[in-house]
Design a protein around this motif. Structure first.
Motif, PDB file in Angstrom:
ATOM      1  N   GLY A 114      44.377  21.161  20.314  1.00 40.75           N
ATOM      2  CA  GLY A 114      44.725  21.758  19.035  1.00 40.75           C
ATOM      3  C   GLY A 114      46.034  22.493  19.217  1.00 40.75           C
ATOM      4  N   ALA A 115      47.011  22.222  18.349  1.00 44.51           N
ATOM      5  CA  ALA A 115      48.274  22.939  18.482  1.00 44.51           C
ATOM      6  C   ALA A 115      48.002  24.389  18.138  1.00 44.51           C
ATOM      7  CB  ALA A 115      49.307  22.356  17.535  1.00 44.51           C
ATOM      8  N   GLY A 116      48.362  25.292  18.975  1.00 44.43           N
ATOM      9  CA  GLY A 116      48.072  26.678  18.680  1.00 44.43           C
ATOM     10  C   GLY A 116      48.667  27.581  19.728  1.00 44.43           C
ATOM     11  N   ALA A 117      48.535  27.148  20.960  1.00 46.85           N
ATOM     12  CA  ALA A 117      49.073  27.974  22.019  1.00 46.85           C
ATOM     13  C   ALA A 117      50.595  27.991  21.918  1.00 46.85           C
ATOM     14  CB  ALA A 117      48.639  27.415  23.361  1.00 46.85           C
ATOM     15  N   ASP A 118      51.163  29.054  22.397  1.00 45.59           N
ATOM     16  CA  ASP A 118      52.609  29.161  22.464  1.00 45.59           C
ATOM     17  C   ASP A 118      53.096  28.152  23.507  1.00 45.59           C
ATOM     18  OD1 ASP A 118      55.207  29.828  22.888  1.00 45.59           O
ATOM     19  OD2 ASP A 118      54.844  31.970  23.210  1.00 45.59           O
ATOM     20  N   PRO A 119      53.878  27.143  23.087  1.00 47.04           N
ATOM     21  CA  PRO A 119      54.247  26.101  24.036  1.00 47.04           C
ATOM     22  C   PRO A 119      55.002  26.668  25.233  1.00 47.04           C
ATOM     23  CG  PRO A 119      55.262  25.731  21.853  1.00 47.04           C
ATOM     24  CD  PRO A 119      54.460  26.969  21.752  1.00 47.04           C
ATOM     25  N   ALA A 120      55.758  27.736  25.005  1.00 53.75           N
ATOM     26  CA  ALA A 120      56.524  28.323  26.114  1.00 53.75           C
ATOM     27  C   ALA A 120      55.594  28.907  27.168  1.00 53.75           C
ATOM     28  CB  ALA A 120      57.460  29.399  25.584  1.00 53.75           C
ATOM     29  N   ALA A 121      54.418  29.328  26.748  1.00 49.49           N
ATOM     30  CA  ALA A 121      53.493  29.978  27.676  1.00 49.49           C
ATOM     31  C   ALA A 121      52.592  28.956  28.372  1.00 49.49           C
ATOM     32  CB  ALA A 121      52.649  31.004  26.940  1.00 49.49           C
ATOM     33  N   GLY A 122      52.659  27.685  27.960  1.00 54.22           N
ATOM     34  CA  GLY A 122      51.803  26.675  28.570  1.00 54.22           C
ATOM     35  C   GLY A 122      50.433  26.685  27.928  1.00 54.22           C
ATOM     36  N   PRO A 123      49.598  25.707  28.294  1.00 53.27           N
ATOM     37  CA  PRO A 123      48.280  25.596  27.667  1.00 53.27           C
ATOM     38  C   PRO A 123      47.385  26.791  27.992  1.00 53.27           C
ATOM     39  CG  PRO A 123      48.482  24.063  29.510  1.00 53.27           C
ATOM     40  CD  PRO A 123      49.825  24.682  29.327  1.00 53.27           C
ATOM     41  N   LEU A 124      46.457  27.073  27.089  1.00 52.41           N
ATOM     42  CA  LEU A 124      45.478  28.131  27.343  1.00 52.41           C
ATOM     43  C   LEU A 124      44.570  27.692  28.479  1.00 52.41           C
ATOM     44  CD1 LEU A 124      44.586  28.946  23.635  1.00 52.41           C
ATOM     45  CD2 LEU A 124      45.821  30.438  25.234  1.00 52.41           C
ATOM     46  N   ARG A 125      44.346  28.589  29.388  1.00 49.97           N
ATOM     47  CA  ARG A 125      43.544  28.265  30.563  1.00 49.97           C
ATOM     48  C   ARG A 125      42.170  28.889  30.428  1.00 49.97           C
ATOM     49  NH1 ARG A 125      45.488  30.383  35.109  1.00 49.97           N
ATOM     50  NH2 ARG A 125      45.514  28.517  36.411  1.00 49.97           N
ATOM     51  N   VAL A 126      41.238  28.433  31.277  1.00 52.28           N
ATOM     52  CA  VAL A 126      39.899  29.012  31.206  1.00 52.28           C
ATOM     53  C   VAL A 126      39.445  29.488  32.590  1.00 52.28           C
ATOM     54  CG1 VAL A 126      38.484  26.903  31.504  1.00 52.28           C
ATOM     55  CG2 VAL A 126      37.652  28.775  30.059  1.00 52.28           C
ATOM     56  N   ASN A 127      38.834  30.663  32.609  1.00 46.17           N
ATOM     57  CA  ASN A 127      38.255  31.222  33.830  1.00 46.17           C
ATOM     58  C   ASN A 127      36.741  31.103  33.751  1.00 46.17           C
ATOM     59  OD1 ASN A 127      40.926  32.214  34.059  1.00 46.17           O
ATOM     60  ND2 ASN A 127      40.206  34.007  35.176  1.00 46.17           N
ATOM     61  N   VAL A 128      36.141  30.608  34.836  1.00 43.59           N
ATOM     62  CA  VAL A 128      34.687  30.434  34.872  1.00 43.59           C
ATOM     63  C   VAL A 128      34.134  31.154  36.116  1.00 43.59           C
ATOM     64  CG1 VAL A 128      32.808  28.738  35.013  1.00 43.59           C
ATOM     65  CG2 VAL A 128      34.869  28.214  33.688  1.00 43.59           C
ATOM     66  N   ASN A 129      33.072  31.935  35.915  1.00 43.54           N
ATOM     67  CA  ASN A 129      32.450  32.646  37.037  1.00 43.54           C
ATOM     68  C   ASN A 129      31.569  31.718  37.854  1.00 43.54           C
ATOM     69  OD1 ASN A 129      33.092  35.660  36.564  1.00 43.54           O
ATOM     70  ND2 ASN A 129      32.417  34.933  34.554  1.00 43.54           N
ATOM     71  N   LEU A 130      31.675  31.844  39.170  1.00 41.58           N
ATOM     72  CA  LEU A 130      30.831  31.059  40.075  1.00 41.58           C
ATOM     73  C   LEU A 130      29.924  32.010  40.826  1.00 41.58           C
ATOM     74  CD1 LEU A 130      32.770  28.456  42.220  1.00 41.58           C
ATOM     75  CD2 LEU A 130      31.367  28.064  40.196  1.00 41.58           C
ATOM     76  N   SER A 131      28.654  31.695  40.881  1.00 40.81           N
ATOM     77  CA  SER A 131      27.769  32.552  41.657  1.00 40.81           C
ATOM     78  C   SER A 131      27.773  32.070  43.118  1.00 40.81           C
ATOM     79  CB  SER A 131      26.373  32.523  41.048  1.00 40.81           C
ATOM     80  OG  SER A 131      25.494  31.865  41.891  1.00 40.81           O
ATOM     81  N   PRO A 132      27.417  32.963  44.040  1.00 43.00           N
ATOM     82  CA  PRO A 132      27.404  32.579  45.463  1.00 43.00           C
ATOM     83  C   PRO A 132      26.547  31.330  45.724  1.00 43.00           C
ATOM     84  CG  PRO A 132      27.026  34.944  45.233  1.00 43.00           C
ATOM     85  CD  PRO A 132      27.077  34.382  43.846  1.00 43.00           C
ATOM     86  N   CYS A 133      25.448  31.162  44.972  1.00 44.58           N
ATOM     87  CA  CYS A 133      24.596  29.971  45.185  1.00 44.58           C
ATOM     88  C   CYS A 133      25.352  28.690  44.855  1.00 44.58           C
ATOM     89  CB  CYS A 133      23.345  29.999  44.320  1.00 44.58           C
ATOM     90  SG  CYS A 133      22.570  31.583  44.168  1.00 44.58           S
ATOM     91  N   GLN A 134      26.254  28.762  43.893  1.00 38.89           N
ATOM     92  CA  GLN A 134      27.023  27.562  43.562  1.00 38.89           C
ATOM     93  C   GLN A 134      28.012  27.223  44.668  1.00 38.89           C
ATOM     94  OE1 GLN A 134      27.797  29.365  39.492  1.00 38.89           O
ATOM     95  NE2 GLN A 134      28.115  27.192  39.087  1.00 38.89           N
ATOM     96  N   LEU A 135      28.501  28.277  45.331  1.00 41.67           N
ATOM     97  CA  LEU A 135      29.459  28.084  46.422  1.00 41.67           C
ATOM     98  C   LEU A 135      28.861  27.288  47.569  1.00 41.67           C
ATOM     99  CD1 LEU A 135      31.366  31.387  47.136  1.00 41.67           C
ATOM    100  CD2 LEU A 135      32.220  29.207  46.292  1.00 41.67           C
ATOM    101  N   THR A 136      27.575  27.533  47.827  1.00 43.52           N
ATOM    102  CA  THR A 136      26.954  26.863  48.964  1.00 43.52           C
ATOM    103  C   THR A 136      26.298  25.549  48.542  1.00 43.52           C
ATOM    104  OG1 THR A 136      25.006  28.232  48.579  1.00 43.52           O
ATOM    105  CG2 THR A 136      26.513  28.961  50.284  1.00 43.52           C
ATOM    106  N   HIS A 137      26.334  25.235  47.255  1.00 40.50           N
ATOM    107  CA  HIS A 137      25.741  23.984  46.792  1.00 40.50           C
ATOM    108  C   HIS A 137      26.678  22.820  47.102  1.00 40.50           C
ATOM    109  CE1 HIS A 137      24.345  20.942  43.876  1.00 40.50           C
ATOM    110  NE2 HIS A 137      23.178  21.428  44.215  1.00 40.50           N
TER     111      HIS A 137
END
Ligand code: C2E
Ligand code: MG
Ligand code: MG
Ligand code: MG
Length: 287
Positions: free
Chosen positions: A108-131
């Motif tokens: 969807g056009a919306g983000a400021d093109p100069a700033a690049g695409p909107l990024r997403v941060n996702v939390n990982l739990s320690p159990c996922q790290l060892t999976h």
């Protein structure tokens, strides 16, 4: 009070804790069904560039809309999901939704093109790290959604990586090599050896809310400010970006900008909310 008699005894001695324990049991058994029934949803909280105030992305924060209890916060059910192992499928679901959402923001056009695409941060739990499926699942999710790895940042808490050996770091290294950013979440609450940071495949430090809370008094304690300044300078010398959590006032934002922090997140900018709102916020600051 059976305060010193160990976990269960203590809870039985405290009626409120007892009620919590019952609910905890109820919640634990309801968790797997909740995932099947689609009772989880994700709110997104903007990450704002302190230099120019632009929205650069958002952190995905999961919530549980329980049919009887209403919205339940992750602080209550994530530990239960970790305990029962449900965190692996739940975490995978959050990752998949968030990656698709980031792709939708990008499309969807919306983000400021100069700033690049909107990024997403996702939390990982320690159990996922060892999976063992972490790397392959992530690659597959990114490919299926058509999102560049550089648009994803995985947040791992400092405490999950304290004393981490090479086996634990390997999947994170592979993800980092692919271009996925790794952030050290709640930084400053654990006791990690700062020199140890060099060894970790992280590119972002997220300063815990405790630091911004300490700045609520005006003028802020000069020693607290010195500590933040020191962390920022160390982080930058290691090529790490610094994000601050829990920014609640404009004065805090100004001070953190002066101290050299790169990105901020907090109620001052926006509370966590529905995904479409991020688009609106990004649009508003691009115009
Ligand atoms: P976190 O990753 O450190 O996320 C930041 C928390 O601070 C969020 O709480 C957010 O709503 C809250 N917050 C943001 N700005 C402010 C502010 O200005 N003031 C105050 N007082 N609080 C602020 P939330 O959403 O309740 O999440 C709590 C924790 O639950 C997260 O802490 C994270 O550790 C965990 N969590 C959330 N979603 C997930 C998930 O999908 N997977 C895993 N493994 N953990 C998750
Ligand atoms: Mg986080
Ligand atoms: Mg955090
Ligand atoms: Mg935190």
């Amino acid at each position: 009070r059976a305060k010193h008699a160990g976990g269960n005894r203590y809870e039985l001695a405290d009626p409120e804790a007892d009620a919590r324990a019952i609910t905890r049991h109820g919640l634990t058994t309801a968790l797997p069904v909740a995932l099947e029934r689609g009772e989880f949803f994700i709110e997104y909280q903007p990450l704002v560039h302190l230099g120019d105030g632009s929205v650069r992305g958002a952190e995905a924060l999961v919530r549980w809309l329980h049919p009887q209890h209403g919205v339940i916060s992750p602080d209550r059910f994530i530990p239960l999901a970790e305990h029962t192992g449900l965190i692996v499928p739940l975490g995978r679901w959050v990752l998949e939704q968030s990656v698709r959402q980031a792709r939708a923001w990008e499309a969807g056009a919306g983000a400021d093109p100069a700033a690049g695409p909107l990024r997403v941060n996702v939390n990982l739990s320690p159990c996922q790290l060892t999976h063992p499926g972490l790397v392959s699942d992530t690659v597959e999710i990114l490919e299926r959604a058509g999102l560049a790895p550089g648009s994803l940042c995985l947040e791992v808490t400092e405490s999950a990586l304290i004393g981490a050996d090479d086996d634990l770091l390997k999947p994170l290294r592979r993800l980092a090599e692919m271009g996925v950013d790794i952030a050290l979440d709640d930084f400053g609450t654990g006791y990690s050896n700062l020199a140890n940071l060099r060894r970790l495949p992280v590119s972002v430090l997220k300063l815990d809310r405790a630091f911004t809370q300490g700045m609520q008094h005006f003028p802020a304690d000069p020693v607290d400010l010195k500590i933040i300044e020191g962390i920022v300078s160390l982080a930058h010398s290691l090529d790490l970006a610094v994000t601050v959590e829990g920014v609640e006032t404009g004065a805090q934002a100004d001070q953190l900008r002066e101290l050299g922090c790169d990105t901020a997140q907090g109620w001052y900018y926006a509370r966590p909310g529905p995904p479409d709102r991020l688009h609106e916020l990004a649009l508003a600051d691009a115009t």
